[in-house]
Design a protein around this motif. Sequence first.
Motif, PDB file in Angstrom:
ATOM      1  N   MET B  43       0.535  -1.288   0.017  1.00  0.00           N
ATOM      2  CA  MET B  43      -0.108  -0.189  -0.105  1.00  0.00           C
ATOM      3  C   MET B  43       0.701   1.182   0.000  1.00  0.00           C
ATOM      4  O   MET B  43       0.475   2.085  -0.498  1.00  0.00           O
ATOM      5  CB  MET B  43      -0.950  -0.076   1.289  1.00  0.00           C
ATOM      6  N   THR B  44       1.996   1.046   0.735  1.00  0.00           N
ATOM      7  CA  THR B  44       2.849   2.398   0.773  1.00  0.00           C
ATOM      8  C   THR B  44       3.498   2.732  -0.725  1.00  0.00           C
ATOM      9  O   THR B  44       3.291   4.123  -1.250  1.00  0.00           O
ATOM     10  CB  THR B  44       4.143   1.888   1.743  1.00  0.00           C
ATOM     11  N   VAL B  45       3.815   1.742  -1.476  1.00  0.00           N
ATOM     12  CA  VAL B  45       4.285   1.967  -2.793  1.00  0.00           C
ATOM     13  C   VAL B  45       2.910   2.380  -3.769  1.00  0.00           C
ATOM     14  O   VAL B  45       3.063   3.378  -4.524  1.00  0.00           O
ATOM     15  CB  VAL B  45       5.069   1.216  -3.582  1.00  0.00           C
ATOM     16  N   ARG B  46       1.825   1.850  -3.419  1.00  0.00           N
ATOM     17  CA  ARG B  46       0.709   2.178  -4.355  1.00  0.00           C
ATOM     18  C   ARG B  46       0.451   3.676  -3.817  1.00  0.00           C
ATOM     19  O   ARG B  46      -0.152   4.629  -4.947  1.00  0.00           O
ATOM     20  CB  ARG B  46      -0.426   1.377  -4.056  1.00  0.00           C
ATOM     21  N   THR B  47       0.617   4.280  -2.950  1.00  0.00           N
ATOM     22  CA  THR B  47       0.250   5.527  -2.267  1.00  0.00           C
ATOM     23  C   THR B  47       1.163   6.436  -3.238  1.00  0.00           C
ATOM     24  O   THR B  47       0.770   7.505  -3.707  1.00  0.00           O
ATOM     25  CB  THR B  47       0.442   5.762  -1.002  1.00  0.00           C
ATOM     26  N   VAL B  48       2.319   6.127  -3.267  1.00  0.00           N
ATOM     27  CA  VAL B  48       3.345   6.862  -4.330  1.00  0.00           C
ATOM     28  C   VAL B  48       2.821   6.962  -5.607  1.00  0.00           C
ATOM     29  O   VAL B  48       2.935   8.031  -6.037  1.00  0.00           O
ATOM     30  CB  VAL B  48       4.792   6.220  -4.061  1.00  0.00           C
ATOM     31  N   ALA B  49       2.166   5.961  -6.178  1.00  0.00           N
ATOM     32  CA  ALA B  49       1.902   6.171  -7.510  1.00  0.00           C
ATOM     33  C   ALA B  49       0.549   6.556  -7.812  1.00  0.00           C
ATOM     34  O   ALA B  49       0.058   6.547  -8.695  1.00  0.00           O
ATOM     35  CB  ALA B  49       2.020   4.704  -8.247  1.00  0.00           C
ATOM     36  N   ALA B  50       0.029   6.974  -6.360  1.00  0.00           N
ATOM     37  CA  ALA B  50      -1.467   7.476  -6.536  1.00  0.00           C
ATOM     38  C   ALA B  50      -2.408   6.209  -7.342  1.00  0.00           C
ATOM     39  O   ALA B  50      -3.313   6.489  -7.858  1.00  0.00           O
ATOM     40  CB  ALA B  50      -1.612   8.819  -7.123  1.00  0.00           C
TER      41      ALA B  50
END
Lengths: 285, 319, 262
Positions: B43-50
């Motif tokens: 989820m953390t990286v997905r947040t970065v990629a919006a």
Amino acid sequence: MSVAQVASVVRTRRRSRLSHLGVIGWLALAVIVVFVFVAAFGEALAPDDPNAIDIAYANVGPIPGHPLGFDDLGRDLLSRLLVGARSSFVGPLALVALSTVAGTTLALIAAWRRGWTDATLSAGFDIAFAFPGILLAILLATLFGAGLAVAVIALTLAYTPSLGRLLRATALRETGMEYVKAFRVMGYSDVRIVVRHVLPNLMPFIIAQAIIMFGYATLDLGGLSFLGLGVQPPTADWGVMVAAGAPALLQGYPTQTLAAGTCLVLAAVAFGVLGDRLARMWGVE
Amino acid sequence: MEDLTLDVPVDSGHGRILHGVDLTVEAGSAIGIVGESGSGKSMTVRTVAALLPPGASTSGRVSFDGDQVADMSSDRLRRYRSSQVAMIFQDPRAAINPVRKVGNFLVENAVTNLGWSRARAREKAIDVLREVGIADPERRLNAFPSELSGGLLQRVMIASTLLYEPELLLADEPTTALDVTTQSAVMALIDRLRRERGMAMVFVTHDLELAAAVCDTIHVMYAGRIVEKIPASELHERSRHPYTRALLDARPRLDGRESRLRAIPGQPLSGLEDVTGCAFAARCPFAVDICRTDEPPVVAVETGEIRCHRAHDRLWGDS
Amino acid sequence: MTDPLIVARNLRKEYGDLVAVDDVSFEVAPGGSLGIVGESGSGKTTVAKMLVGLERPTAGRIEIAGTDCSAPAKGWRERSRRAQSLQIVFQDPYSSLDPRQSVGDALREVLVVAGLGRDRTQARARELVDLVGMPERVLGSRPSALSGGQRQRVAIARALATEPRCVILDESVAALDVSIQAQILNLLADIRERTGVAYILVSHDLAVVRHVTDDVIVMRYGAIVERGQTGTVLDDPQHPYTQLLRESVPRPGWVPGAGATT
């Protein structure tokens, strides 16, 4: 990985209980409950004798005590509708029961045996599926005479392959699960695995499909009765009533056809919607 | 090149998955996010990629090059996603449209979002396929994804990110579905290309050793929180958080056999669960009373940061 | 010298033109442990399936406890007898249990099928959950209420229910989180100590293989490329493929791509 898991957590929460039928789902369920009640107690509910003919009242509109008026033979329409519910549902019930049992059995055999058994049965499903049920009913009716039993048998032959096809795909997935393999290694008999484990896991799918099928069955059997190939007059039956009302319809008295037709369509839609909602709720679309 | 800073607590309406995650990726550097399932690493990286699931809401800031990702206009966001960050997923088969040819997948972004001509995109696609070690790239462009092995497809995915040379590569368990020998080759490829092109990388994995091999800094996540931040080179000798140490100790060894593994008791916790105190306290051999009552603060230590009440206690003889 | 518990001789399996397993032979002693190492397409899982009768070998012979088991069992009697010599635990803890069956029902059913009197199944089911380190209350739980690690414990308990002499672990810890994996590996070691069961571990994970097994065979493209004592093979691999496998495992100081020639 984690996202999928988070998503699945959310999904399981969302898929809880009957509240997720939605307004339309509940409405469909309510309609079905009413219809089932009427089918069970129609005779007791009917205000009048549904078969009492009084030509003096032919095609008379609503009067006090007879809210829907009378048909072309002066029989009380409301009473005929109420009593006709049973006849309109008994056929579909038999049809759905027969084709569900047959379709499920064949699909399970195909999915369990795989190989050439599956290939043969699948080809059979495809061929039978392509053959229109109404045509088959007409054929059988000419051979064996018209009647509800013949119509039900004809449509069973048409419905079985369509359920069989759908269920086979789902059953193939289920029989491929590791628990099935584990049971085989544990020495369970084939019958035990299929009947006690695979079948119960397919039940939500089967029930949803049967309910959807019931909707089609009311329309198809109603249609056959309309054509004179199903329930025979003077029995009170919605399909029969739609047909019997046709001459009056042309003379400007549409009540009988409209009322019986509305009941048939309403039932068909309600079953279709409920089955669809249940399938979605159980995640077995 | 400027820094990327982000601080992303996510509240999906059902529960909080990330709890005050702070992450900084310097241009050209590689950071690893390591954790078990439910730790919130993906989820953390997905947040970065919006790229968040529908209904998710965030608070805190994700900024890229000084721009707030949350405030980006849809045009800016498209530019950001299509040319500045790239993502490699765990399962290339799920990420690549199976009914379209590999070539189609490769040139799509360049043509629709970057405005390249089809011919130029195709030419470049052949170049990058060759660069990721795919023989006979012209023929592969006309292949369907189902005709390629998982390892080859992951190379195609990596190639697709090279087409537009993003500044930041987000890799979410890119080798988990691959065989070990393929994993080794694919990681070597990612590592080499990243260094050559000066790309920054956020690498998400459950494998501490793998992360340590290709990243500069390791972030260990547990229950939606970063519990330790440490340079990869210090991980084995000087990591201090009890969870990090426990993870390192729990794996069986390749070069010898101990009679019993030092297993971590209990279940990994997800960020969704409510905890009082430290999320790891229930499984921690060093937990004291305060660990069960108060959420531990982030403590700066010599090697980086850790989230532990006992950050300054000598829990291990050698550290 | 005791007789081997499991003997596989020149096993071969073809699917059409594809040779999935080619001339594989090995033995497992009572209480012994064999690792079958390989990557996808190596044929290791096919070997496991042939051993438990889920696949029929194209050629070759399988003997379990002195009985020929080369072909899948005919009839439930033979199936049930084989079930008491060899069991299997699969990789995916989420699909290896019937989702509708409680843990207690699942265990009791195995016991009933194995011929244990109904009056004794309850006590035995309690013993089994205790053996895999779970509290008695899980007997009433459905799999959906359990975590992956707990389900795998149930799958192990179920495999042990018939007191088999050997259990095949087909990537049984591969899908688990590191911390849970260690718990299960310790559990497997405890069970082995208490019951004397033999293990065949099918795995791609060399560290896990090293931890669990005494002997190992390394498979590639359906054939065995190296065999020997696990420690010897992993410390000093002779075959280039085994060397590559070993070099591919991340460990302190590791560089990706090491040992690769391509």
